[in-house]
Design an enzyme around this catalytic site. Structure first.
Site, mmCIF file in Angstrom:
data_model
loop_
_atom_site.group_PDB
_atom_site.id
_atom_site.type_symbol
_atom_site.label_atom_id
_atom_site.label_comp_id
_atom_site.label_asym_id
_atom_site.label_seq_id
_atom_site.Cartn_x
_atom_site.Cartn_y
_atom_site.Cartn_z
ATOM 1 N N LYS A 145 -7.625 1.670 -12.950
ATOM 2 C CA LYS A 145 -6.922 1.614 -11.674
ATOM 3 C C LYS A 145 -7.789 1.306 -10.466
ATOM 4 O O LYS A 145 -8.943 1.687 -10.392
ATOM 5 C CB LYS A 145 -6.185 2.934 -11.421
ATOM 6 C CG LYS A 145 -5.005 3.087 -12.342
ATOM 7 C CD LYS A 145 -4.093 4.166 -11.855
ATOM 8 C CE LYS A 145 -3.256 3.659 -10.681
ATOM 9 N NZ LYS A 145 -2.415 4.729 -10.173
ATOM 10 N N SER A 189 -9.365 5.751 -9.853
ATOM 11 C CA SER A 189 -8.672 6.955 -10.290
ATOM 12 C C SER A 189 -9.650 7.784 -11.102
ATOM 13 O O SER A 189 -10.468 7.249 -11.858
ATOM 14 C CB SER A 189 -7.463 6.573 -11.147
ATOM 15 O OG SER A 189 -7.110 7.650 -11.990
ATOM 16 N N GLN A 205 1.030 20.152 29.880
ATOM 17 C CA GLN A 205 -0.285 20.313 29.246
ATOM 18 C C GLN A 205 -0.224 19.899 27.766
ATOM 19 O O GLN A 205 -1.246 19.573 27.162
ATOM 20 C CB GLN A 205 -0.727 21.774 29.376
ATOM 21 C CG GLN A 205 -2.050 22.093 28.739
ATOM 22 C CD GLN A 205 -2.587 23.444 29.205
ATOM 23 O OE1 GLN A 205 -3.091 23.563 30.315
ATOM 24 N NE2 GLN A 205 -2.450 24.460 28.374
ATOM 25 N N ASN A 229 -6.821 1.700 -6.488
ATOM 26 C CA ASN A 229 -5.712 2.145 -5.649
ATOM 27 C C ASN A 229 -5.866 1.681 -4.197
ATOM 28 O O ASN A 229 -6.965 1.737 -3.651
ATOM 29 C CB ASN A 229 -5.605 3.674 -5.689
ATOM 30 C CG ASN A 229 -5.227 4.171 -7.062
ATOM 31 O OD1 ASN A 229 -4.513 3.488 -7.805
ATOM 32 N ND2 ASN A 229 -5.706 5.353 -7.413
ATOM 33 N N THR A 261 13.673 -12.347 1.193
ATOM 34 C CA THR A 261 14.598 -11.561 2.010
ATOM 35 C C THR A 261 15.144 -10.529 1.031
ATOM 36 O O THR A 261 15.316 -10.827 -0.154
ATOM 37 C CB THR A 261 15.744 -12.407 2.603
ATOM 38 O OG1 THR A 261 16.483 -12.980 1.540
ATOM 39 C CG2 THR A 261 15.214 -13.531 3.501
ATOM 40 N N HIS A 262 15.372 -9.329 1.498
ATOM 41 C CA HIS A 262 15.772 -8.207 0.622
ATOM 42 C C HIS A 262 14.739 -7.969 -0.485
ATOM 43 O O HIS A 262 15.079 -7.427 -1.531
ATOM 44 C CB HIS A 262 17.146 -8.441 -0.025
ATOM 45 C CG HIS A 262 18.192 -8.932 0.920
ATOM 46 N ND1 HIS A 262 19.090 -8.093 1.546
ATOM 47 C CD2 HIS A 262 18.470 -10.180 1.369
ATOM 48 C CE1 HIS A 262 19.886 -8.812 2.337
ATOM 49 N NE2 HIS A 262 19.530 -10.082 2.250
ATOM 50 N N GLU A 278 -2.200 2.778 2.033
ATOM 51 C CA GLU A 278 -1.246 3.893 1.997
ATOM 52 C C GLU A 278 -1.443 4.823 3.186
ATOM 53 O O GLU A 278 -0.490 5.325 3.785
ATOM 54 C CB GLU A 278 -1.411 4.679 0.690
ATOM 55 C CG GLU A 278 -1.000 3.873 -0.534
ATOM 56 C CD GLU A 278 -1.483 4.529 -1.822
ATOM 57 O OE1 GLU A 278 -0.709 5.286 -2.405
ATOM 58 O OE2 GLU A 278 -2.640 4.295 -2.222
HETATM 59 N N1 ARG Z 1 -4.692 22.182 32.075
HETATM 60 C C1 ARG Z 1 -3.618 21.740 32.912
HETATM 61 C C2 ARG Z 1 -2.864 20.587 32.206
HETATM 62 O O1 ARG Z 1 -3.404 20.020 31.347
HETATM 63 C C3 ARG Z 1 -4.133 21.276 34.214
HETATM 64 C C4 ARG Z 1 -3.155 21.365 35.356
HETATM 65 C C5 ARG Z 1 -2.871 22.764 35.675
HETATM 66 N N2 ARG Z 1 -2.096 22.894 36.859
HETATM 67 C C6 ARG Z 1 -1.520 24.034 37.198
HETATM 68 N N3 ARG Z 1 -0.832 24.023 38.277
HETATM 69 N N4 ARG Z 1 -1.596 25.092 36.449
HETATM 70 O O2 ARG Z 1 -1.743 20.292 32.508
#
Ligand code: ARG
Length: 467
Positions: A293, A287, A332, A295, A165-166, A300
């Protein structure tokens, strides 16, 4: 007008009825999503085939047109799969790229496919299908990781290591028990994945732009054809909802956080100072300048991927937080975050499964460390309570004195003489030495979920029957 800001072409073929000219070049650039949403091509085509089939079944389009549409869509599917399809940024997104190509292939019948739907429900469908499939992949990857841990836990149910712990030595535990802690974490992640799949198992198609449609469509039919449990219930919500993407990202962020904690432990354990594990050559690097080394780069990078995944979650939460219902183009921006997080998570899960399966456990080093740092001090205190009837607080105090004495002598608790211990509390007998070893300490912790090897084996069996 500045050069390059206005496109000389004509207005958009899909929605250009009321537009006299095409968009500015910069408008085209900010508007287009084809660069990334082409990833949704298979879902888009599958959705369109289901939609066309339903339209014909309902008598909204003719069977003849349906057949042409489906043939054309299948041709497009092969074209894209085989890298023969030319994506156009002018056509904005995957939906319009597919539809435009369909028109070239089959002529006017292509124009009937978009009856009773909109890109708003189309994109909601495509993306939901994609996320659902991705979650199914994550579920499988988590099962593989859990299984790798179960194997290691079984091998090392008796291997004693220091529990921390810690990051300070606390009490001895077994490596098997520590592995099983991760099994619990990844098991919960998998449960979240399963729950999310169930949550998003509703078909958006047929919500149309936002209000539904006057055509006599059958949304139950498309839902079934596309493998959804049922259609969504509210058309406005359907085209507005990106919870399913947020849920994916939340799950990914929590899972990545678990992976990152494990990665951090692997980094620490593999240092020469700890030396608890040795990473396989397959999951480490050398390395270029320091020949000695090895790594833990994979660990990571798993740790670092968490930053990206968390960033994606915050990005999409922020995109969504102020949007009025229903669809806005802001949405979008959902896809790149999810695609990037999905790729990172898949990679991190696979790399971690490899590291866990391959790493060498150095039981001798673990045991040696388990015995240092007075890790059995609590066992001494518990013995005083159990065998000498001391209240726990007094036992804690007496044990503190014993630790101070051992520290001043530079020895372990078990190396103190009985007389020294009796000078601290006369009730102490030689029986105390039975609990001062690390093996005795772990063996004594038989409480449900505790570190005793028999208990750890019971938890392994429980998980085995569920994995
Ligand atoms: N490429 C658009 C998106 O990914 C598709 C929907 C577009 N709809 C619109 N009414 N312009 O959201």
């Amino acid at each position: 007008m500045a050069e390059g800001t206005k496109d000389e072409g004509t207005s958009n073929a899909m929605w250009g009825g009321r537009f006299a000219s095409g968009p500015a070049a910069i408008m085209e650039e900010i508007n287009a999503s084809i660069g990334f949403d082409k990833k949704l091509y298979a879902q888009d085509i599958r959705g369109s085939i289901a939609h066309a089939t339903m339209l014909a079944h309902q008598g909204i389009i003719s069977d003849e047109d349906k057949i042409k549409i489906i043939d054309g869509l299948n041709t497009i599917l092969s074209e894209i799969k085989e890298g023969r399809f030319e994506f156009s940024r002018k056509l904005e997104d995957i939906h319009m790229n597919v539809e435009a190509r369909l028109a070239t292939l089959i002529g006017p019948a292509a124009g009937r496919l978009h009856t009773a739907r909109s890109r708003n429900d189309q994109v909601a469908l495509d993306f939901r299908l994609w996320v659902k499939e991705e979650l199914q992949k994550v579920e499988i990857a988590l099962t593989a990781l859990i299984s790798a841990f179960l194997t290691r836990a079984e091998e090392h149910a008796d291997t004693v290591m220091p529990g921390f712990t810690h990051l300070q030595t606390a009490q001895p535990v077994t490596f098997g028990h520590h592995c099983m802690a991760y099994v619990e974490m990844f098991g919960r992640d998998r449960a979240r994945v399963r729950h999310a799949i169930e949550h998003m198992d509703e078909s958006p198609i047929g919500a149309a732009a936002l209000a539904g449609t006057p055509y006599p469509i059958d949304r139950h039919m498309t839902a079934k054809a596309l493998g959804f449990r049922e259609p969504t219930r509210n058309s406005i919500d359907t085209v507005s909802d990106r919870d399913f993407a947020l849920e994916f990202l939340s799950i990914a962020a929590i899972c990545a956080t678990h992976l990152s904690r494990l990665a951090e432990e692997i980094v620490i354990w593999s240092t020469p100072q700890f030396g608890f594990i040795r990473l396989s050559d397959a999951f480490s690097t050398g390395s270029s300048i320091m020949p000695q080394k090895k790594n833990p780069d994979a660990a990571e990078l798993v740790r670092a991927k968490t930053g990206r995944i968390n960033g994606s979650l915050i990005a999409l939460l922020t995109v969504m937080k102020g949007l009025p219902l229903a669809y806005s183009k802001d949405m979008q921006e959902d896809k790149e975050q999810v695609f990037d997080a999905a790729e990172s998570l898949e990679l991190a899960l696979a790399a971690m499964t490899g590291m866990v399966s391959d790493m060498t456990i150095r039981a001798d080093k673990m045991k040696q460390a388990a015995g240092s740092g007075y890790s059995t001090a609590t066992d001494l205190a518990d013995w005083l309570v159990r065998e000498a009837g001391l209240p726990f607080r007094d036992a804690h105090h007496a044990t503190g004195k014993a630790v101070a004495l051992a520290e001043s002598r530079g020895c372990d608790l078990a190396e103190l003489k009985l007389e020294d211990l009796q000078a601290i509390n006369p009730a102490i007998t030689s029986g105390v030495f039975d609990v001062l070893t690390v093996e005795a300490s772990v063996a004594s912790r038989v409480s449900f979920g505790g570190t005793a090897p028999q208990e750890v084996r019971r938890q392994i069996a429980w998980w085995r029957s569920r994995n």
